[in-house]
Design a protein around this motif. Structure first.
Motif, PDB file in Angstrom:
ATOM      1  N   PHE A 162      28.229  35.244  67.730  1.00  0.00           N
ATOM      2  CA  PHE A 162      27.824  33.914  67.284  1.00  0.00           C
ATOM      3  C   PHE A 162      27.156  33.108  68.387  1.00  0.00           C
ATOM      4  O   PHE A 162      26.199  32.383  68.147  1.00  0.00           O
ATOM      5  CB  PHE A 162      29.040  33.154  66.747  1.00  0.00           C
ATOM      6  CG  PHE A 162      29.769  33.897  65.673  1.00  0.00           C
ATOM      7  CD1 PHE A 162      29.238  34.000  64.400  1.00  0.00           C
ATOM      8  CD2 PHE A 162      30.962  34.538  65.949  1.00  0.00           C
ATOM      9  CE1 PHE A 162      29.883  34.709  63.413  1.00  0.00           C
ATOM     10  CE2 PHE A 162      31.626  35.246  64.960  1.00  0.00           C
ATOM     11  CZ  PHE A 162      31.083  35.337  63.685  1.00  0.00           C
ATOM     12  N   CYS A 163      27.645  33.203  69.615  1.00  0.00           N
ATOM     13  CA  CYS A 163      27.175  32.345  70.713  1.00  0.00           C
ATOM     14  C   CYS A 163      26.221  33.052  71.664  1.00  0.00           C
ATOM     15  O   CYS A 163      25.545  32.386  72.449  1.00  0.00           O
ATOM     16  CB  CYS A 163      28.344  31.821  71.542  1.00  0.00           C
ATOM     17  SG  CYS A 163      29.519  30.856  70.628  1.00  0.00           S
ATOM     18  N   ARG A 181      28.430  35.834  76.951  1.00  0.00           N
ATOM     19  CA  ARG A 181      29.324  34.915  77.662  1.00  0.00           C
ATOM     20  C   ARG A 181      30.249  35.729  78.571  1.00  0.00           C
ATOM     21  O   ARG A 181      30.479  36.905  78.363  1.00  0.00           O
ATOM     22  CB  ARG A 181      30.169  34.102  76.674  1.00  0.00           C
ATOM     23  CG  ARG A 181      29.374  33.145  75.799  1.00  0.00           C
ATOM     24  CD  ARG A 181      28.766  32.027  76.617  1.00  0.00           C
ATOM     25  NE  ARG A 181      28.120  31.043  75.759  1.00  0.00           N
ATOM     26  CZ  ARG A 181      28.755  29.991  75.242  1.00  0.00           C
ATOM     27  NH1 ARG A 181      30.023  29.784  75.501  1.00  0.00           N
ATOM     28  NH2 ARG A 181      28.108  29.135  74.495  1.00  0.00           N
ATOM     29  N   ALA A 182      30.853  35.005  79.519  1.00  0.00           N
ATOM     30  CA  ALA A 182      31.727  35.649  80.499  1.00  0.00           C
ATOM     31  C   ALA A 182      33.051  36.065  79.857  1.00  0.00           C
ATOM     32  O   ALA A 182      33.541  35.444  78.918  1.00  0.00           O
ATOM     33  CB  ALA A 182      31.997  34.702  81.654  1.00  0.00           C
ATOM     34  N   VAL A 215      36.058  35.736  80.782  1.00  0.00           N
ATOM     35  CA  VAL A 215      37.189  34.800  80.816  1.00  0.00           C
ATOM     36  C   VAL A 215      37.255  33.909  79.584  1.00  0.00           C
ATOM     37  O   VAL A 215      38.288  33.310  79.303  1.00  0.00           O
ATOM     38  CB  VAL A 215      37.155  33.896  82.067  1.00  0.00           C
ATOM     39  CG1 VAL A 215      37.441  34.697  83.317  1.00  0.00           C
ATOM     40  CG2 VAL A 215      35.849  33.143  82.173  1.00  0.00           C
ATOM     41  N   GLU A 216      36.136  33.798  78.845  1.00  0.00           N
ATOM     42  CA  GLU A 216      36.154  32.959  77.652  1.00  0.00           C
ATOM     43  C   GLU A 216      36.809  33.675  76.469  1.00  0.00           C
ATOM     44  O   GLU A 216      37.069  33.062  75.441  1.00  0.00           O
ATOM     45  CB  GLU A 216      34.728  32.571  77.247  1.00  0.00           C
ATOM     46  CG  GLU A 216      34.040  31.652  78.226  1.00  0.00           C
ATOM     47  CD  GLU A 216      32.669  31.209  77.729  1.00  0.00           C
ATOM     48  OE1 GLU A 216      32.346  31.417  76.554  1.00  0.00           O
ATOM     49  OE2 GLU A 216      31.917  30.671  78.553  1.00  0.00           O
ATOM     50  N   HIS A 259      37.586  30.406  74.199  1.00  0.00           N
ATOM     51  CA  HIS A 259      37.133  29.167  74.837  1.00  0.00           C
ATOM     52  C   HIS A 259      35.692  28.847  74.480  1.00  0.00           C
ATOM     53  O   HIS A 259      35.028  28.072  75.166  1.00  0.00           O
ATOM     54  CB  HIS A 259      37.311  29.261  76.353  1.00  0.00           C
ATOM     55  CG  HIS A 259      38.731  29.502  76.746  1.00  0.00           C
ATOM     56  ND1 HIS A 259      39.707  28.535  76.629  1.00  0.00           N
ATOM     57  CD2 HIS A 259      39.369  30.603  77.196  1.00  0.00           C
ATOM     58  CE1 HIS A 259      40.870  29.030  77.015  1.00  0.00           C
ATOM     59  NE2 HIS A 259      40.699  30.286  77.353  1.00  0.00           N
ATOM     60  N   GLY A 260      35.187  29.478  73.421  1.00  0.00           N
ATOM     61  CA  GLY A 260      33.837  29.168  72.941  1.00  0.00           C
ATOM     62  C   GLY A 260      33.917  28.731  71.491  1.00  0.00           C
ATOM     63  O   GLY A 260      34.519  27.705  71.182  1.00  0.00           O
ATOM     64  N   CYS A 261      33.368  29.548  70.606  1.00  0.00           N
ATOM     65  CA  CYS A 261      33.307  29.154  69.191  1.00  0.00           C
ATOM     66  C   CYS A 261      34.609  29.425  68.445  1.00  0.00           C
ATOM     67  O   CYS A 261      34.737  29.060  67.292  1.00  0.00           O
ATOM     68  CB  CYS A 261      32.149  29.866  68.503  1.00  0.00           C
ATOM     69  SG  CYS A 261      32.279  31.671  68.521  1.00  0.00           S
ATOM     70  N   PRO A 293      22.701  28.759  67.304  1.00  0.00           N
ATOM     71  CA  PRO A 293      23.795  28.628  68.266  1.00  0.00           C
ATOM     72  C   PRO A 293      23.399  27.781  69.483  1.00  0.00           C
ATOM     73  O   PRO A 293      22.262  27.854  69.950  1.00  0.00           O
ATOM     74  CB  PRO A 293      24.065  30.074  68.694  1.00  0.00           C
ATOM     75  CG  PRO A 293      23.575  30.895  67.569  1.00  0.00           C
ATOM     76  CD  PRO A 293      22.434  30.157  66.963  1.00  0.00           C
ATOM     77  N   ASN A 294      24.351  27.009  69.965  1.00  0.00           N
ATOM     78  CA  ASN A 294      24.189  26.272  71.229  1.00  0.00           C
ATOM     79  C   ASN A 294      23.066  25.243  71.189  1.00  0.00           C
ATOM     80  O   ASN A 294      22.455  24.948  72.208  1.00  0.00           O
ATOM     81  CB  ASN A 294      23.964  27.238  72.397  1.00  0.00           C
ATOM     82  CG  ASN A 294      25.019  28.328  72.459  1.00  0.00           C
ATOM     83  OD1 ASN A 294      26.193  28.057  72.229  1.00  0.00           O
ATOM     84  ND2 ASN A 294      24.612  29.533  72.747  1.00  0.00           N
ATOM     85  N   TRP A 303      26.261  22.056  67.631  1.00  0.00           N
ATOM     86  CA  TRP A 303      26.674  23.321  66.997  1.00  0.00           C
ATOM     87  C   TRP A 303      27.870  23.859  67.763  1.00  0.00           C
ATOM     88  O   TRP A 303      27.789  24.109  68.963  1.00  0.00           O
ATOM     89  CB  TRP A 303      25.509  24.303  67.056  1.00  0.00           C
ATOM     90  CG  TRP A 303      25.772  25.626  66.389  1.00  0.00           C
ATOM     91  CD1 TRP A 303      25.435  25.977  65.120  1.00  0.00           C
ATOM     92  CD2 TRP A 303      26.396  26.788  66.971  1.00  0.00           C
ATOM     93  NE1 TRP A 303      25.829  27.272  64.869  1.00  0.00           N
ATOM     94  CE2 TRP A 303      26.417  27.794  65.972  1.00  0.00           C
ATOM     95  CE3 TRP A 303      26.943  27.080  68.221  1.00  0.00           C
ATOM     96  CZ2 TRP A 303      26.957  29.066  66.202  1.00  0.00           C
ATOM     97  CZ3 TRP A 303      27.495  28.335  68.433  1.00  0.00           C
ATOM     98  CH2 TRP A 303      27.485  29.313  67.432  1.00  0.00           C
ATOM     99  N   LEU A 304      29.002  24.056  67.076  1.00  0.00           N
ATOM    100  CA  LEU A 304      30.181  24.620  67.739  1.00  0.00           C
ATOM    101  C   LEU A 304      30.450  26.048  67.292  1.00  0.00           C
ATOM    102  O   LEU A 304      31.086  26.811  68.006  1.00  0.00           O
ATOM    103  CB  LEU A 304      31.427  23.783  67.432  1.00  0.00           C
ATOM    104  CG  LEU A 304      31.440  22.324  67.853  1.00  0.00           C
ATOM    105  CD1 LEU A 304      32.819  21.721  67.586  1.00  0.00           C
ATOM    106  CD2 LEU A 304      31.066  22.146  69.307  1.00  0.00           C
ATOM    107  N   GLN A 335      30.175  25.548  74.420  1.00  0.00           N
ATOM    108  CA  GLN A 335      31.599  25.410  74.704  1.00  0.00           C
ATOM    109  C   GLN A 335      31.980  26.489  75.690  1.00  0.00           C
ATOM    110  O   GLN A 335      31.632  27.646  75.521  1.00  0.00           O
ATOM    111  CB  GLN A 335      32.411  25.600  73.425  1.00  0.00           C
ATOM    112  CG  GLN A 335      32.184  24.525  72.395  1.00  0.00           C
ATOM    113  CD  GLN A 335      32.925  24.851  71.117  1.00  0.00           C
ATOM    114  OE1 GLN A 335      34.008  24.357  70.877  1.00  0.00           O
ATOM    115  NE2 GLN A 335      32.341  25.699  70.293  1.00  0.00           N
ATOM    116  N   ASP A 367      38.991  23.608  78.836  1.00  0.00           N
ATOM    117  CA  ASP A 367      38.008  23.753  77.762  1.00  0.00           C
ATOM    118  C   ASP A 367      37.075  22.554  77.752  1.00  0.00           C
ATOM    119  O   ASP A 367      37.534  21.410  77.766  1.00  0.00           O
ATOM    120  CB  ASP A 367      38.719  23.814  76.407  1.00  0.00           C
ATOM    121  CG  ASP A 367      39.415  25.139  76.208  1.00  0.00           C
ATOM    122  OD1 ASP A 367      38.701  26.132  76.032  1.00  0.00           O
ATOM    123  OD2 ASP A 367      40.654  25.172  76.248  1.00  0.00           O
TER     124      ASP A 367
END
Lengths: 101, 203
Positions: free
Chosen positions: A8-9, A12-13, A15-16, A61-63, B67-68, B80-81, B154, B161
């Motif tokens: 979705f995002c 990402r790293a 750790v998320e 820690h993201g979506c 996204p983002n 957008w989350l 995010q 967070d």
């Protein structure tokens, strides 16, 4: 650190994310009709393969969405990422011998 | 919702007003708290045209679906989350009427709007060293080629967070941080920015 491609995002790293164990475990449709052993198997028993493993991950820690990851438990290499509800991708068992694992 | 006279921003105890300066001089990092910005959480099916149309009619602009990304009108900014989740930041303070209006407009749909105004506060981060300071504690690639102006994401900042938003003009990052992390994150930012010089500005 892994760079994980959230469906979705985007990338990402590590750790998320949170790994939440084996995926594709279906809840028994009629739990009232199955034996205690079969229920315990559903609740507790998981495979622990050396090599290709299909897992559920969450972008904590993201979506905050769940998705599926096919990961090699020896090399930590992510072989495939796909959404919940999609079928397991057809992947060859990795040849881990001699890969310096 | 608390009585208005009881409302305190998450960083009220730091007395930031007394430290605020008009001219940050040669400070590399400029921090501010954007207190009491209204916030509304919005959930709904991005594949449902009825939902998107109802929201667009209420807001006056279409929700961001990539996204983002961010979409903004005069008083409302939509972040957008996730594939079915957005955060609306509302100026002025009161987020309640918008949430109520949205709820009415979304009647009958599998969707909802929730007031989140006091759940988070917003820390504004600007100055020439802003990217360098954020990069100290954030796993995102904040280089302009990967995180251009007008982006949001995010992620984690110093293990807290955050929703990070870089304004369209590229001049300021806004960090939407849960209220209970705000004090910790502010102190972390002051510490991380100390080597560049830190100034506090008004909202």
């Amino acid at each position: 650190m892994l760079l994980i491609e959230c469906p979705f995002c985007g990338p990402r790293a590590e750790v998320e994310f949170r790994c939440s164990g084996e995926g594709h475990i279906a809840r028994p449709e009629t739990p009232e009709n199955i034996s205690d052993e079969a229920w315990a198997d559903y609740v507790y028993m998981r495979t622990n393969p050396k090599g290709l493993h299909f897992e559920r991950w969450m972008h904590q820690h993201g979506c905050r969405r769940w998705f599926c990851v096919a990961r090699d438990t020896v090399t930590h290499k992510i072989r495939a990422i796909y959404k919940l509800g999609e079928a397991k991708p057809a992947l060859d068992e990795p040849k881990t011998e001699g890969e310096g694992a | 919702m608390p009585e208005r006279y009881l409302r305190q921003s998450a960083l009220a105890h730091l007395g930031l007003e007394s430290r605020a300066v008009d001219d940050p001089g040669d400070a590399g990092l400029v921090l501010c708290e954007r207190a009491h910005l209204g916030k509304v959480g919005l959930r709904g099916d991005a594949g449902d045209k009825g939902f998107l149309d109802a929201v667009a009619k209420e807001l006056g602009f279409a929700l961001p679906l990539r996204p983002n990304t961010v979409a903004a009108g005069e008083d409302v900014t939509a972040f957008w989350l996730g594939p079915n989740e957005w955060l609306l930041a509302v100026i002025p303070y009161e987020g309640t009427p918008l949430a109520e209006d949205l709820d009415k407009a979304l009647t009958g749909l599998h969707a909802g709007a929730t007031v989140l105004t006091d759940s988070r506060t917003v820390i504004g981060v600007s100055g020439p060293a802003a990217r360098d300071v954020l990069a100290k504690g954030c796993p995102l690639d904040l280089h302009p080629s990967a995180f251009p102006s007008g982006s949001c994401a995010q992620s984690l900042l110093a293990k807290a967070d955050v929703l990070i938003y870089l304004h369209e003009d590229g001049g300021r990052f806004d960090l939407y941080v849960p209220r209970s992390y705000a004090d910790y994150l502010w102190r972390w930012l002051e510490d991380a920015g100390a080597e560049y010089g830190v100034a506090v500005s008004g909202d």
